[in-house]
Design a protein around this motif. Structure first.
Motif, short mmCIF file in Angstrom:
data_model
loop_
_atom_site.label_atom_id
_atom_site.label_comp_id
_atom_site.label_asym_id
_atom_site.label_seq_id
_atom_site.Cartn_x
_atom_site.Cartn_y
_atom_site.Cartn_z
N ASN A 101 45.89 32.63 32.67
CA ASN A 101 45.03 32.93 33.82
C ASN A 101 45.54 32.12 35.02
N PRO A 102 46.69 32.53 35.59
CA PRO A 102 47.32 31.74 36.65
C PRO A 102 46.79 32.09 38.04
N TYR A 103 47.24 31.34 39.03
CA TYR A 103 47.14 31.77 40.42
C TYR A 103 48.09 32.95 40.58
N GLN A 104 47.71 33.94 41.40
CA GLN A 104 48.51 35.16 41.47
C GLN A 104 48.72 35.63 42.90
N ILE A 105 49.88 36.20 43.13
CA ILE A 105 50.19 36.93 44.35
C ILE A 105 50.53 38.35 43.91
N SER A 106 49.72 39.32 44.31
CA SER A 106 49.84 40.66 43.76
C SER A 106 49.81 41.71 44.86
N LEU A 107 50.39 42.86 44.56
CA LEU A 107 50.28 44.04 45.40
C LEU A 107 49.41 45.04 44.66
N LEU A 108 48.22 45.33 45.23
CA LEU A 108 47.23 46.16 44.56
C LEU A 108 47.22 47.57 45.13
N ASP A 109 46.85 48.51 44.28
CA ASP A 109 46.62 49.89 44.70
C ASP A 109 45.22 49.97 45.29
N GLY A 110 45.11 50.32 46.57
CA GLY A 110 43.81 50.38 47.21
C GLY A 110 42.87 51.40 46.60
N ASP A 111 43.40 52.37 45.85
CA ASP A 111 42.56 53.38 45.21
C ASP A 111 42.06 52.93 43.83
N ALA A 112 42.51 51.77 43.38
CA ALA A 112 42.12 51.29 42.05
C ALA A 112 40.66 50.86 42.04
N PRO A 113 39.97 51.02 40.90
CA PRO A 113 38.58 50.55 40.80
C PRO A 113 38.49 49.06 41.11
N GLY A 114 37.48 48.70 41.88
CA GLY A 114 37.28 47.31 42.24
C GLY A 114 38.01 46.88 43.50
N VAL A 115 38.94 47.71 43.99
CA VAL A 115 39.65 47.40 45.24
C VAL A 115 39.05 48.21 46.38
#
Length: 322
Positions: free
Chosen positions: A73-87
């Motif tokens: 469970n690290p610190y994270q830098i991520s690129l998320l899909d804006g259409d994903a649930p929760g985003v």
């Protein structure tokens, strides 16, 4: 490595210790410049001590190592899909900077207790135990402000701090041509202390202690993103370069969309559901709990603010120089 997807970077720091400040005898200097008072006097800000340490640091006097993040469970830098649930930022790519996430309540550790055991709460970061450093650092800042030869000192210390569940999400709003974002700032500590002391830190006024502080601030959401911009030279009421942080007011329903009795029956159901989600979703609300506030040797009791919904925010920095 079986879970690696190429969608981001995880960061874990083990045996981490940071300590820096100003020490003229050793040639160390840590200053912040470019600050002035309203009448144009230069303000010299000197960071006497800034530290991130292991537990029981005694307000930065007894520094030791700590771990930041866990391999699972690290610190994270991520690129998320804006259409994903929760985003819920349709059609956009979202950059996220995230602290370790919280886990199902009862499978993690109590977020406040520095002696919590497994199964006592929802935080992933563990307190120190025996010879294990844990993932809850002591954090402190000792700051000196000097104006016209007169100095003031401010010290802030947080013990066994936890930021699990915090994140910053950023994306480009193509309609407004602005940087938009969403910030969830969680901060838990069994003690946050604030004091004003002399340069040595040994002669202080009454220390203000906030014990069992739990702060969960939500800035921006699906319906009202946090908008960040810098005023240009064409801004009539502000100087160029000033930062503006804004959460616009929620849009009002059109006439007839909500029934006169406020019920779903007789209303435009899509509009009614939109406002029901906006006003009832706990993820959009902020909470602050203080177990006890102590000033010197006087107990002021606890305080709590629950369910605060930020419906409008407009902050602009100002240039205090004439």
């Amino acid at each position: 490595m079986s879970d690696v997807s190429g969608q981001g970077i995880g960061v874990v720091l083990e045996d981490f210790l940071f300590s820096h400040g100003t020490n003229a005898q050793e040639g160390q200097l840590f200053e912040i410049g470019g600050v002035s008072t309203a009448d144009g006097q230069a303000v010299r800000l000197t960071v006497n001590h800034l530290y991130v340490s292991g537990p029981d640091s005694q307000y930065g006097q007894n520094l030791g190592p700590v771990n930041l993040g866990r391999l699972n469970n690290p610190y994270q830098i991520s690129l998320l899909d804006g259409d994903a649930p929760g985003v819920n930022v349709p059609g956009q790519a979202v950059v996220e900077f995230a602290a370790p996430s919280q886990v199902t309540d009862g499978t993690g550790y109590d977020c406040l207790s520095s002696s919590a055991g497994a199964g006592s709460g929802s935080c992933s970061s563990r307190p120190a135990s025996g010879g294990y450093h844990g993932e809850r650092p002591d954090i402190g800042l000792a700051l000196q402000a000097e104006v016209g030869g007169s100095s003031s000192y401010l010290n802030v210390h947080a013990r066994s701090a936890v930021v699990d569940g915090s994140y910053i999400r950023l994306w480009g709003d193509q309609t407004l041509n602005q940087l938009a974002g969403e910030i969830q700032m969680n901060f838990y500590t069994p003690e946050l202390s604030i004091s004003s002391c002399d340069e040595t830190g040994t002669s202080c006024g009454d220390r203000v202690r906030l014990t069992d502080l739990a702060m969960e601030l939500s800035l921006g959401n699906t319906h009202q993103p946090l908008l960040l911009s810098v005023h240009g030279a064409d801004a009539p009421e502000h100087k160029a370069g000033n930062l503006n942080i804004q959460i616009a007011s929620i849009q009002q329903p059109a006439a007839g969309d909500i029934a006169s009795d406020g019920g779903r029956a007789g209303s435009n159901t899509a509009v009614w559901d939109f406002y029901d989600n906006y006003y009832s979703n706990p993820a959009f609300r902020s909470n602050i709990h203080v177990g006890n506030m102590q000033i010197g040797d006087r107990d002021m009791g606890g305080a709590r603010l629950e369910g605060m919904l930020i419906q409008h925010l407009d902050i602009t920095t100002r240039d205090l120089q004439p």
